[in-house]
Design a protein around this motif. Structure first.
Motif, PDB file in Angstrom:
ATOM      1  N   TYR A  69      37.094  22.406   0.116  1.00 33.74           N
ATOM      2  CA  TYR A  69      37.686  22.625   1.391  1.00 33.74           C
ATOM      3  C   TYR A  69      36.628  22.106   2.412  1.00 33.74           C
ATOM      4  O   TYR A  69      36.787  21.421   3.458  1.00 33.74           O
TER       5      TYR A  69
ATOM      6  N   MET B 203      37.330  19.066   5.097  1.00 27.35           N
ATOM      7  CA  MET B 203      37.198  19.450   6.333  1.00 27.35           C
ATOM      8  C   MET B 203      36.147  18.507   6.912  1.00 27.35           C
ATOM      9  O   MET B 203      36.517  18.142   8.127  1.00 27.35           O
TER      10      MET B 203
ATOM     11  N   LEU C 271      36.380  11.739  10.838  1.00 33.69           N
ATOM     12  CA  LEU C 271      37.537  10.853  11.601  1.00 33.69           C
ATOM     13  C   LEU C 271      37.819  11.287  13.057  1.00 33.69           C
ATOM     14  O   LEU C 271      37.523  10.420  13.993  1.00 33.69           O
TER      15      LEU C 271
ATOM     16  N   MET D  44      36.709   9.946  18.242  1.00 28.57           N
ATOM     17  CA  MET D  44      37.061   9.960  19.695  1.00 28.57           C
ATOM     18  C   MET D  44      35.952  10.147  20.841  1.00 28.57           C
ATOM     19  O   MET D  44      36.045   9.571  21.879  1.00 28.57           O
TER      20      MET D  44
ATOM     21  N   HIS E  67      43.405   2.558  18.078  1.00 27.62           N
ATOM     22  CA  HIS E  67      42.431   3.135  16.973  1.00 27.62           C
ATOM     23  C   HIS E  67      42.292   4.719  16.833  1.00 27.62           C
ATOM     24  O   HIS E  67      41.726   5.010  16.114  1.00 27.62           O
ATOM     25  N   LEU E  68      42.381   5.005  18.160  1.00 25.80           N
ATOM     26  CA  LEU E  68      41.844   6.627  18.342  1.00 25.80           C
ATOM     27  C   LEU E  68      43.157   7.463  17.993  1.00 25.80           C
ATOM     28  O   LEU E  68      43.158   8.622  18.135  1.00 25.80           O
TER      29      LEU E  68
ATOM     30  N   VAL F 125      44.937   8.012  15.245  1.00 26.22           N
ATOM     31  CA  VAL F 125      44.847   8.692  13.989  1.00 26.22           C
ATOM     32  C   VAL F 125      43.863   9.832  14.166  1.00 26.22           C
ATOM     33  O   VAL F 125      44.015  11.217  13.882  1.00 26.22           O
ATOM     34  N   PRO F 126      42.636   9.689  14.731  1.00 24.08           N
ATOM     35  CA  PRO F 126      41.566  10.534  14.934  1.00 24.08           C
ATOM     36  C   PRO F 126      42.063  11.706  15.874  1.00 24.08           C
ATOM     37  O   PRO F 126      42.114  13.117  15.440  1.00 24.08           O
ATOM     38  N   ALA F 127      42.764  11.614  16.844  1.00 24.69           N
ATOM     39  CA  ALA F 127      43.330  12.340  17.917  1.00 24.69           C
ATOM     40  C   ALA F 127      44.596  13.350  17.250  1.00 24.69           C
ATOM     41  O   ALA F 127      44.678  14.439  17.303  1.00 24.69           O
TER      42      ALA F 127
ATOM     43  N   TYR G 294      45.123  13.919  13.953  1.00 22.71           N
ATOM     44  CA  TYR G 294      44.601  14.937  12.863  1.00 22.71           C
ATOM     45  C   TYR G 294      43.825  16.098  13.387  1.00 22.71           C
ATOM     46  O   TYR G 294      43.091  16.848  12.434  1.00 22.71           O
ATOM     47  N   ILE G 295      43.623  16.122  14.792  1.00 25.62           N
ATOM     48  CA  ILE G 295      43.093  17.323  15.547  1.00 25.62           C
ATOM     49  C   ILE G 295      44.311  18.157  16.120  1.00 25.62           C
ATOM     50  O   ILE G 295      44.714  19.297  15.745  1.00 25.62           O
TER      51      ILE G 295
ATOM     52  N   ARG H 125      44.772  23.207   3.996  1.00 26.20           N
ATOM     53  CA  ARG H 125      43.594  22.198   4.743  1.00 26.20           C
ATOM     54  C   ARG H 125      44.039  22.019   6.017  1.00 26.20           C
ATOM     55  O   ARG H 125      42.952  22.126   6.963  1.00 26.20           O
TER      56      ARG H 125
ATOM     57  N   VAL I 130      41.474  23.309   9.191  1.00 27.23           N
ATOM     58  CA  VAL I 130      41.023  22.230  10.527  1.00 27.23           C
ATOM     59  C   VAL I 130      41.392  22.690  11.603  1.00 27.23           C
ATOM     60  O   VAL I 130      40.850  22.719  12.715  1.00 27.23           O
TER      61      VAL I 130
ATOM     62  N   VAL J 152      41.797  11.506   3.923  1.00 27.82           N
ATOM     63  CA  VAL J 152      41.691  10.468   4.943  1.00 27.82           C
ATOM     64  C   VAL J 152      42.184   9.217   4.790  1.00 27.82           C
ATOM     65  O   VAL J 152      43.042   8.658   5.631  1.00 27.82           O
TER      66      VAL J 152
ATOM     67  N   TYR K  82      45.889   9.726   5.409  1.00 32.53           N
ATOM     68  CA  TYR K  82      46.259   9.960   6.884  1.00 32.53           C
ATOM     69  C   TYR K  82      46.038   8.441   7.607  1.00 32.53           C
ATOM     70  O   TYR K  82      46.958   8.231   8.595  1.00 32.53           O
TER      71      TYR K  82
ATOM     72  N   LEU L 149      52.310  10.485  19.419  1.00 37.40           N
ATOM     73  CA  LEU L 149      51.437  11.231  20.577  1.00 37.40           C
ATOM     74  C   LEU L 149      51.872  10.918  21.927  1.00 37.40           C
ATOM     75  O   LEU L 149      51.546  11.673  22.924  1.00 37.40           O
TER      76      LEU L 149
END
Lengths: 95, 482
Positions: free
Chosen positions: A27, A31, A37, A41, B301-302, B304-306, B308-309, B355, B359, B417, B420, B431
Motif C-alpha cells: 500500500y 500510495m 502522479l 499539479m 494533462h493535469l 488525471v492527477p487532479a 486521482y485526488i 487503495r 489515498v 497508475v 488510471y 472534472l
C-alpha cells in the motif's frame, strides 16, 4: 512524496480500515505512486485560482420544513446485520 | 430480433410483429447462453421480467396509454438501488444487500414501461477501468474474451455489445460510461453533471458521478435519456431545469456546426491506428457540413492527477458509511466497536477500493488538505475554464475516447497508475461537469474504437444529434461480435 509504512498505518486507522501487516509495504508503494502522479499539479501556480465548488455554480437548495418522506424504519431495520427492539446493535461501548 | 435497434423494436412492438414477452425471452435466452462466458450480469431477474412483459402485452392489447419505453427490455448497472432486488455495487460489502427502495432512475424507466432483465456487473463501487475489480469476477469483452470490456460500467457495455440486452443504464465518474462503450463498440452518453438524478445511485465521488444510458445507437441512448433526465428534489445537486426532448432533433442537419480538435488530444500517447480512424470520422462529419478548427486545452494533462485526488477523497468520505452497523457486511464476533468497523471494512472492500480510501483519507488529513484536495479543486477550475474558453468559438470538441482499444485481461491490473491513465481523455469532462458521448468509429484488428464528442453544459440533445447524423452515414454501430 513517498509514503512509508507508518503513514499507511496511521491513515488506515483514520479510515477505520484493518490492513494486514504483510500488505502495508505494498500500500505504501501504491500510495506513493498515486501521490507522485498528483505532484504533477505542482507545476502550475494556482495561488490566484479559486477552487471549484460546483461545475455549473449551483448553490444548495432549500426546501420547506415539512415531512415529505414516509417512515420506512422497519424496512431499513430488516436489512441490518443485528437489531433488537428497534435498535441497531454494536459491541458494548460503555461498561 | 437482437440485431434491431431499440427504436426498431419499439416499432415492431407497436405493429404487433412480436410481443414484449417474445422480445424479453429472446434476450433472456441470449443472456443465459452467453453470460457464463462474459459474466456481464450479477443478477438475472427472468421471472419478474417475463411477468412484467406479459402485463405490458396485456396493457397494449387493451389499448391503454403506454409509456415511451413500453415493453422494451433493459438492464441496470448494479449501482442503482432496486426495491426488493439485490444491489451489490460489485462488492462483497453489499453481497446480500436488498434495498427497500428504487433509485429515481429505476423508478422513471419503470414508469416509462421499460422492463429490467437484471443487474449488470461492474468494478467494485465503480472504481476501475477494466471491470477486473468486481467481487463477482471480471467481465470479458464480447469482441475478444481475452480482453477487458472497460469499466466501471463494463457489465452494461458487454451486455449491450454482445446484444444480451438492447440498452442499459450506467454511471460515469471519470469515463465509466464512455470508455467501456468505446471498448465494446456501442454508444454511451454521460450527461451534464446534475442532469440525471443520483438518488439511489450508490455514491462514489459525488461531485463527479453522473448516470446515463448505454445502447447500440445515439437514437437508442436518446430514448433512455428522455426518461432518465430531469430534476429530482431528492438529489441535492440535481439541476432544476426542464430536460430537453433528446429524440426530437436527431434528424436536424449539422451543417455549419463548429467542432474543435484539441491539439493536446492528438499528440503523443494516442495509438496511431486510433488517430487515423478519427481522421476518417472527421472527414465523414465534414461531408455532413461540420467545420473543424484546432483548439487548445492547455491544462488537459493535469486532469488525471487532479482526478486521482478528488475522486479518492470523495470516495473515502462516501464509503465511511459502510460500518457494519446498518446494512452491508459485518465481521464475525467483533471484540469492540473499533474492531467491528475495521474488520467489517477490511473484509467487505476489495483492494482497489481500499487503495482509494487510503489515498483519499491521506489527501484530506490535517496538513495535507491544501496541498492535495484544495490544489486539485483549483486545477479543476483551470480545466473548466479551458473548456469555457473553447466553447466560445466551437460547438463541440472531438477526440478519442480512449488511448488504445480494449487491453488484455490482467495486463494493467498490477500497475494502478497505468490503469488510471486509460481515462486520460474522458476525465476532463467529469472534472468540468460537461456532457460527453462515445460513438463507435471503426476497429483496430477487430477491436472497436470510440470517438468522443464533448458538448457545452446541457447540450445533450445536440450531442446526440451529431452522433445520430454520423450514424446515418456510417455502420460501425450496427456491428455485432462473432
Amino acid at each position: 512524496m513517498a509514503v512509508d509504512n507508518k503513514v499507511v498505518e496511521q491513515v488506515a486507522h483514520l479510515a477505520r480500515l484493518q490492513i494486514s501487516a504483510d500488505s502495508v509495504a505494498n500500500y505504501a508503494a501504491e500510495m506513493s505512486g498515486v501521490l507522485e502522479l498528483a505532484a504533477q499539479m505542482d507545476e502550475v501556480d494556482t495561488s490566484s485560482i479559486e477552487p471549484m465548488a460546483h461545475p455549473t455554480h449551483a448553490v444548495q437548495r432549500l426546501r420547506d420544513d415539512v415531512v415529505d418522506e414516509v417512515d420506512k424504519r422497519e424496512a431499513f431495520q430488516k436489512i441490518a446485520p443485528s437489531v433488537e427492539n428497534g435498535y441497531y446493535l454494536v459491541p458494548t461501548v460503555i461498561e | 430480433m437482437h440485431k434491431l435497434t431499440l427504436a426498431a423494436m419499439q416499432r415492431s412492438l407497436e405493429s404487433g410483429e412480436f410481443s414484449s414477452v417474445e422480445l424479453c425471452q429472446h434476450f433472456l435466452d441470449r443472456t443465459e447462453l452467453q453470460n457464463k462466458t462474459l459474466n456481464a450480469f450479477v443478477s438475472i431477474t427472468a421471472e419478474q421480467a417475463l411477468a412484467e412483459a406479459a402485463a405490458a402485452d396485456k396493457k397494449r392489447a387493451a389499448g391503454e396509454s403506454l409509456g415511451s419505453l413500453h415493453g422494451l427490455p433493459i438492464a441496470h448497472k448494479d449501482i442503482f438501488c432496486t426495491d426488493g432486488v439485490r444491489t451489490t455495487c460489485g462488492s462483497k460489502m453489499l453481497e446480500n444487500f436488498i434495498p427497500p427502495y428504487n433509485a429515481t432512475v429505476v423508478d422513471k424507466l419503470k414508469t416509462a414501461g421499460a422492463i429490467s432483465l437484471g443487474k449488470t456487473n461492474m468494478d467494485e463501487f465503480a472504481m476501475g477501468s477494466s471491470n477486473e475489480n468486481s467481487f463477482f469476477g471480471a467481465v470479458l469483452n464480447p469482441w475478444d474474451t481475452t480482453r477487458v470490456p472497460g469499466g466501471s460500467s463494463g457489465g452494461s457495455a458487454a451486455a449491450v455489445g454482445g446484444r444480451l440486452v438492447p440498452a442499459c443504464t450506467g454511471t460515469d465518474t471519470g469515463g465509466s460510461i464512455r470508455q467501456p462503450a468505446a471498448f465494446c463498440g456501442i454508444t454511451g452518453i454521460k450527461p451534464t453533471y446534475g442532469r440525471v438524478s443520483r438518488y439511489g445511485m450508490i455514491a462514489f465521488a459525488s461531485s463527479l458521478d453522473q448516470g446515463g444510458p448505454l445502447a447500440a445507437t445515439a437514437e437508442d441512448c436518446a430514448m433512455l435519456l428522455n426518461e432518465m433526465a430531469g430534476f429530482d428534489p431528492r438529489d441535492s445537486t440535481s439541476i432544476d431545469r426542464p430536460a430537453d426532448d433528446y429524440r426530437a432533433n436527431l434528424n436536424q442537419p449539422i451543417k455549419g456546426l463548429k467542432i474543435g480538435l484539441p491539439k493536446q488530444y492528438f499528440e503523443a500517447g494516442l495509438d496511431e491506428s486510433i488517430a487515423s480512424l478519427l481522421q476518417l470520422a472527421i472527414k465523414e462529419l465534414e461531408k455532413l457540413g461540420a467545420e473543424f478548427v484546432e483548439i487548445e486545452l492547455k491544462n488537459q494533462h493535469l486532469a488525471v492527477p487532479a482526478y486521482y485526488i478528488v475522486a479518492p477523497a470523495e470516495c473515502s468520505s462516501n464509503l465511511a458509511r459502510f460500518d457494519g452497523v446498518r446494512y452491508g457486511h459485518r465481521c464475525d464476533d467483533p471484540k469492540d466497536l473499533e474492531d467491528l468497523y475495521k474488520r467489517s471494512r477490511a473484509e467487505g472492500f476489495g483492494r482497489e477500493v481500499k487503495r482509494r480510501i487510503l489515498v483519499g483519507t491521506y489527501a484530506l488529513s490535517a496538513g495535507y488538505y491544501d496541498a492535495y484536495y484544495l490544489k486539485a479543486q483549483k486545477i479543476r477550475n483551470l480545466i473548466s475554464q479551458d473548456f469555457s474558453q473553447a466553447f466560445e468559438s466551437v460547438d463541440f470538441i472531438l477526440g478519442p475516447t480512449t488511448p488504445s482499444p480494449a487491453f488484455k485481461v490482467a495486463e494493467k491490473v498490477s500497475d494502478p497508475v497505468a490503469m488510471y491513465l486509460n481515462d486520460i481523455y474522458t476525465i476532463p469532462a467529469n472534472l468540468a461537469g460537461l456532457p460527453g458521448v462515445s460513438v463507435p468509429c471503426g476497429d483496430v484488428a477487430g477491436l472497436p474504437v470510440g470517438m468522443q464528442l464533448v458538448g457545452n453544459y446541457f447540450d445533450e440533445a445536440r450531442l446526440l444529434n451529431v452522433a445520430h447524423q454520423y450514424q446515418t452515414v456510417t455502420d460501425w454501430h450496427t456491428r455485432i461480435p462473432g
